[in-house]
Design a protein around this motif. Structure first.
Motif, PDB file in Angstrom:
ATOM      1  N   GLU A  62      10.315 -10.859   0.324  1.00 52.29           N
ATOM      2  CA  GLU A  62      10.733 -10.536  -1.045  1.00 52.29           C
ATOM      3  C   GLU A  62      10.128 -11.512  -2.048  1.00 52.29           C
ATOM      4  OE1 GLU A  62      14.936 -10.136  -1.441  1.00 52.29           O
ATOM      5  OE2 GLU A  62      15.101  -8.557   0.065  1.00 52.29           O
ATOM      6  N   LEU A  63       9.982 -12.783  -1.659  1.00 53.77           N
ATOM      7  CA  LEU A  63       9.330 -13.747  -2.541  1.00 53.77           C
ATOM      8  C   LEU A  63       7.889 -13.321  -2.807  1.00 53.77           C
ATOM      9  CD1 LEU A  63       9.206 -16.524  -4.020  1.00 53.77           C
ATOM     10  CD2 LEU A  63       8.392 -17.475  -1.845  1.00 53.77           C
ATOM     11  N   TRP A  64       7.205 -12.884  -1.755  1.00 50.57           N
ATOM     12  CA  TRP A  64       5.815 -12.479  -1.905  1.00 50.57           C
ATOM     13  C   TRP A  64       5.698 -11.267  -2.832  1.00 50.57           C
ATOM     14  CZ3 TRP A  64       1.295 -14.119  -2.228  1.00 50.57           C
ATOM     15  CH2 TRP A  64       0.158 -13.330  -2.016  1.00 50.57           C
ATOM     16  N   GLU A  65       6.609 -10.323  -2.697  1.00 51.18           N
ATOM     17  CA  GLU A  65       6.595  -9.171  -3.594  1.00 51.18           C
ATOM     18  C   GLU A  65       6.817  -9.622  -5.035  1.00 51.18           C
ATOM     19  OE1 GLU A  65       8.568  -4.747  -3.794  1.00 51.18           O
ATOM     20  OE2 GLU A  65       9.918  -6.434  -3.506  1.00 51.18           O
ATOM     21  N   MET A  66       7.707 -10.579  -5.256  1.00 50.89           N
ATOM     22  CA  MET A  66       7.960 -11.077  -6.603  1.00 50.89           C
ATOM     23  C   MET A  66       6.703 -11.727  -7.182  1.00 50.89           C
ATOM     24  SD  MET A  66      10.588 -14.058  -7.846  1.00 50.89           S
ATOM     25  CE  MET A  66      12.043 -13.068  -7.543  1.00 50.89           C
ATOM     26  N   HIS A 492      11.918  -5.837   6.774  1.00 49.35           N
ATOM     27  CA  HIS A 492      10.653  -6.491   7.114  1.00 49.35           C
ATOM     28  C   HIS A 492       9.557  -5.462   7.399  1.00 49.35           C
ATOM     29  CE1 HIS A 492       7.798  -9.343   8.691  1.00 49.35           C
ATOM     30  NE2 HIS A 492       7.807  -8.767   9.882  1.00 49.35           N
ATOM     31  N   LEU A 493       9.892  -4.432   8.170  1.00 48.75           N
ATOM     32  CA  LEU A 493       8.898  -3.415   8.511  1.00 48.75           C
ATOM     33  C   LEU A 493       8.404  -2.669   7.276  1.00 48.75           C
ATOM     34  CD1 LEU A 493      10.450  -1.893  11.771  1.00 48.75           C
ATOM     35  CD2 LEU A 493       8.589  -3.546  11.584  1.00 48.75           C
ATOM     36  N   GLU A 494       9.274  -2.527   6.279  1.00 45.30           N
ATOM     37  CA  GLU A 494       8.880  -1.822   5.056  1.00 45.30           C
ATOM     38  C   GLU A 494       7.831  -2.600   4.258  1.00 45.30           C
ATOM     39  OE1 GLU A 494      12.907   0.818   4.144  1.00 45.30           O
ATOM     40  OE2 GLU A 494      12.703  -1.179   3.249  1.00 45.30           O
ATOM     41  N   TYR A 495       7.708  -3.918   4.521  1.00 44.63           N
ATOM     42  CA  TYR A 495       6.696  -4.718   3.836  1.00 44.63           C
ATOM     43  C   TYR A 495       5.347  -4.681   4.556  1.00 44.63           C
ATOM     44  CZ  TYR A 495       9.962  -6.822   0.534  1.00 44.63           C
ATOM     45  OH  TYR A 495      10.867  -7.022  -0.486  1.00 44.63           O
ATOM     46  N   LEU A 496       5.342  -4.276   5.840  1.00 40.95           N
ATOM     47  CA  LEU A 496       4.112  -4.269   6.615  1.00 40.95           C
ATOM     48  C   LEU A 496       3.257  -3.058   6.259  1.00 40.95           C
ATOM     49  CD1 LEU A 496       5.531  -5.288  10.119  1.00 40.95           C
ATOM     50  CD2 LEU A 496       4.504  -6.767   8.378  1.00 40.95           C
ATOM     51  N   LYS A 497       1.955  -3.251   6.241  1.00 37.58           N
ATOM     52  CA  LYS A 497       1.028  -2.169   5.884  1.00 37.58           C
ATOM     53  C   LYS A 497       0.203  -1.719   7.090  1.00 37.58           C
ATOM     54  CE  LYS A 497       2.254  -2.795   1.572  1.00 37.58           C
ATOM     55  NZ  LYS A 497       3.189  -1.842   0.920  1.00 37.58           N
ATOM     56  N   ASP A 498      -0.147  -2.673   7.955  1.00 32.08           N
ATOM     57  CA  ASP A 498      -1.038  -2.402   9.078  1.00 32.08           C
ATOM     58  C   ASP A 498      -0.234  -2.006  10.311  1.00 32.08           C
ATOM     59  OD1 ASP A 498      -3.006  -2.299  10.956  1.00 32.08           O
ATOM     60  OD2 ASP A 498      -3.614  -4.406  10.781  1.00 32.08           O
ATOM     61  N   GLU A 499      -0.554  -0.857  10.892  1.00 31.34           N
ATOM     62  CA  GLU A 499       0.154  -0.399  12.086  1.00 31.34           C
ATOM     63  C   GLU A 499      -0.002  -1.391  13.240  1.00 31.34           C
ATOM     64  OE1 GLU A 499       2.151   2.071  12.453  1.00 31.34           O
ATOM     65  OE2 GLU A 499       1.832   3.145  10.578  1.00 31.34           O
ATOM     66  N   ASN A 500      -1.131  -2.120  13.271  1.00 29.92           N
ATOM     67  CA  ASN A 500      -1.344  -3.102  14.326  1.00 29.92           C
ATOM     68  C   ASN A 500      -0.336  -4.244  14.261  1.00 29.92           C
ATOM     69  OD1 ASN A 500      -3.620  -1.862  15.557  1.00 29.92           O
ATOM     70  ND2 ASN A 500      -4.899  -2.609  13.873  1.00 29.92           N
TER      71      ASN A 500
END
Length: 535
Positions: A62-66, A492-500
């Motif tokens: 969440e900090l990174w998104e901010m 946490h998973l909702e922040y991930l972009k790469d399936e790997n």
């Protein structure tokens, strides 16, 4: 009342001072080696895990998104909120009162059953200790390190401020044994020892204290019954009179103290590769010094000479050219004098270390524009932000509205630096480096150079298709904790972009966490499927 604390969880065997290169008042703490693809990486230190909560955010994600959306988490209390909090009218009516601060969520909550701590002992425990315990467990879990199965010893190193929470504990009907226990637990050296005891950690454990620069990890929070809802801003003093943080800006008028919790996990790179821990970044060098009395107007005043000496030394230890630094995560407290002193030191160190540097190639940014100045905790908040930036190869911007044009005492145009006001992708086809600056009141300075982690040729990158399956097990000591764990995993998973990335999630869950009686498991082939199953 405010209490604060800083902590670092560190894998044993990482020597804090190499080669004993003590030169005057300059004490280097650095890593031998060059880049992350160095064949001999036995002495390189990697950052393998991070956890924390910050004003307006409950996690590192969440900090990174901010940061990437340039948001500001400082909260200005309304008259209605001040009334609900029973803030005295005499304080609210004070023309110098600024009802602004950074708020942490859920600081009054603690999972006592998980740690097998009695209700009475929880009441007597310093809130900073409670929060630090929970974030330490989270950092180790996310890294995939189970203290009971870790091959090496684990050390705990924390820096703390003096806590007044003990003064709030009712002394009536407390027996002598309980009073003695409370006194022992509040001794400065006990904080790290309590963490080691409760987490079954056998490595070295010690605590230390400093001001803003003692910041490899940190906690700063407030007791919920005495909320921090602002401050008195005196003309010419350090606090911002208008309740905003504007580092390096022409309208900067001071700082705003906030609170945060940060925990970092360090491990030798060779061991992290062997144990398949997630590697976030490499510490190229860390150095610390003190300004002394030379060219200082007073004890609390900063010194560009002291900061310059340290920055130059850190660059030399890292064997990195200033031209390779993508951005500086600055101390940036937003004071009219401190900010120009910091930039002056950076300019001098960069120009004298490398010839013919281009103008304005290196970005300046600071998390203070997003979450305020976390005092003791500020340095590690900056480290976490810098690590996320390296992982994503992004130069992070200042918060929206925090910078218009430079402080009149700073000439950015003729310097190597510019203030980052927009999110930028780092496009250079080379290793990305970042520097993090910590400046302590009293003259203790810390400077750290980080590098992105690049897999070497011996580490193969696995790729997966839709037929691959991932097994994600969960366990907790009670059903409520199990549900909360799965809820946090969804976030946490909702922040991930790469399936790997599911592979990096799978391993810590399978072998890096302690197993408890309440369990659940999902078998999934994609991020979206995992989120759906958990919901």
């Amino acid at each position: 009342m405010k209490v604060s604390n800083e902590s670092k969880i560190n894998i044993n065997g990482i020597t804090p001072v190499h080669n004993s290169q003590l030169n005057g008042n300059d004490m280097p703490i650095h890593v031998n080696g060059t880049s992350s693809d160095n064949k001999d990486n036995k002495d390189i230190i990697a950052i393998v895990g991070m956890a924390g909560c910050f004003p307006g955010t409950k996690s590192v994600d969440e900090l990174w998104e901010m940061v990437t959306t340039s948001k500001n988490a400082l909260h200005r209390f309304t008259d209605k909120e001040l009334e609900q909090l029973d803030i005295p009218i005499s304080l609210c009516s004070n023309s110098n009162y600024v009802p602004t601060c950074g708020l942490l969520a859920d600081i009054d909550k603690f999972d006592a059953n998980f740690f097998n701590i009695s209700a009475q002992n929880v009441v007597n425990m310093d809130p900073q200790q409670r929060l630090l315990l929970e974030k330490s467990v989270q950092a180790l879990d996310d890294t995939g390190i189970d203290p009971r199965r870790e091959k090496g010893k684990i050390g705990v190193f924390i820096a703390t401020e003096y806590s007044k929470y003990k003064e709030l504990i009712p002394q009536n009907n407390i027996d002598l044994a309980t009073k003695l226990t409370i006194d022992i637990n509040y001794m400065p050296g006990s904080y790290a020892a309590i963490i080691s005891y409760l987490l079954n950690i056998t490595g070295p454990a010690f605590s230390t204290g400093s001001t803003c620069s003692s910041s490899l990890t940190a906690l700063k929070t407030a007791y919920n019954k005495l909320p921090q809802v602002g401050y008195i801003a005196q003309p010419g003093f350090i606090y911002s009179a208008n309740g905003t943080m504007r580092p390096f800006d022409h309208k900067s008028d001071g700082t705003i103290f906030t609170r945060s919790i940060s925990v970092i996990v360090l491990k030798k790179l060779s061991n992290a590769i062997r144990d398949q821990n997630p590697i976030s970044a490499i510490i190229k060098s860390i150095a610390i010094n003190n300004d002394r009395q030379i060219n200082k107007v007073g004890y609390s005043a900063p010194s560009s000479d002291g900061q310059y000496d340290l920055i130059k030394k850190t660059l030399q230890l890292a064997k990195v050219s200033p031209s390779e630094i993508a951005f500086i995560e600055a101390h940036g407290t937003g004071t009219k004098i401190g900010d120009p002193v910091e930039i002056k030191a950076l300019i001098k160190a960069f120009v004298e270390t490398s010839q013919e540097l281009p103008k304005q190639f290196c970005a300046i940014t600071t998390e203070n524009s997003n979450i305020g100045h976390c005092v003791i905790a500020s340095g590690l908040a900056g480290i976490i932000k810098a690590v996320k930036s390296l992982e994503n190869r992004i130069i992070p911007p200042m918060a929206n509205g925090s910078f218009e044009k430079p402080n009149k005492m700073i000439n950015f145009e003729s310097s190597p630096f510019y203030v980052a006001t927009n999110l930028q992708k780092y496009e250079e086809q080379r290793t990305m480096y970042a520097s993090v600056q910590g400046i302590g009141m009293g003259g203790t300075n810390v400077h750290c150079i980080l590098a992105e982690y690049l897999k070497n040729s011996q580490e193969t990158e696995e790729h997966f298709d839709e037929t691959d399956k991932f097994i994600l097990p969960f366990s907790a000591k009670c059903h409520a904790s199990l549900l909360e764990m799965e809820k946090k995993m969804i976030e946490h998973l909702e922040y991930l972009k790469d399936e790997n990335a599911l592979k990096n999630v799978e391993k810590p869950l399978q072998i890096g966490r302690s197993q408890y009686i309440f369990r659940d498991v999902i078998v999934t082939s994609s991020l979206s499927d995992a989120i759906s199953n958990l919901k």
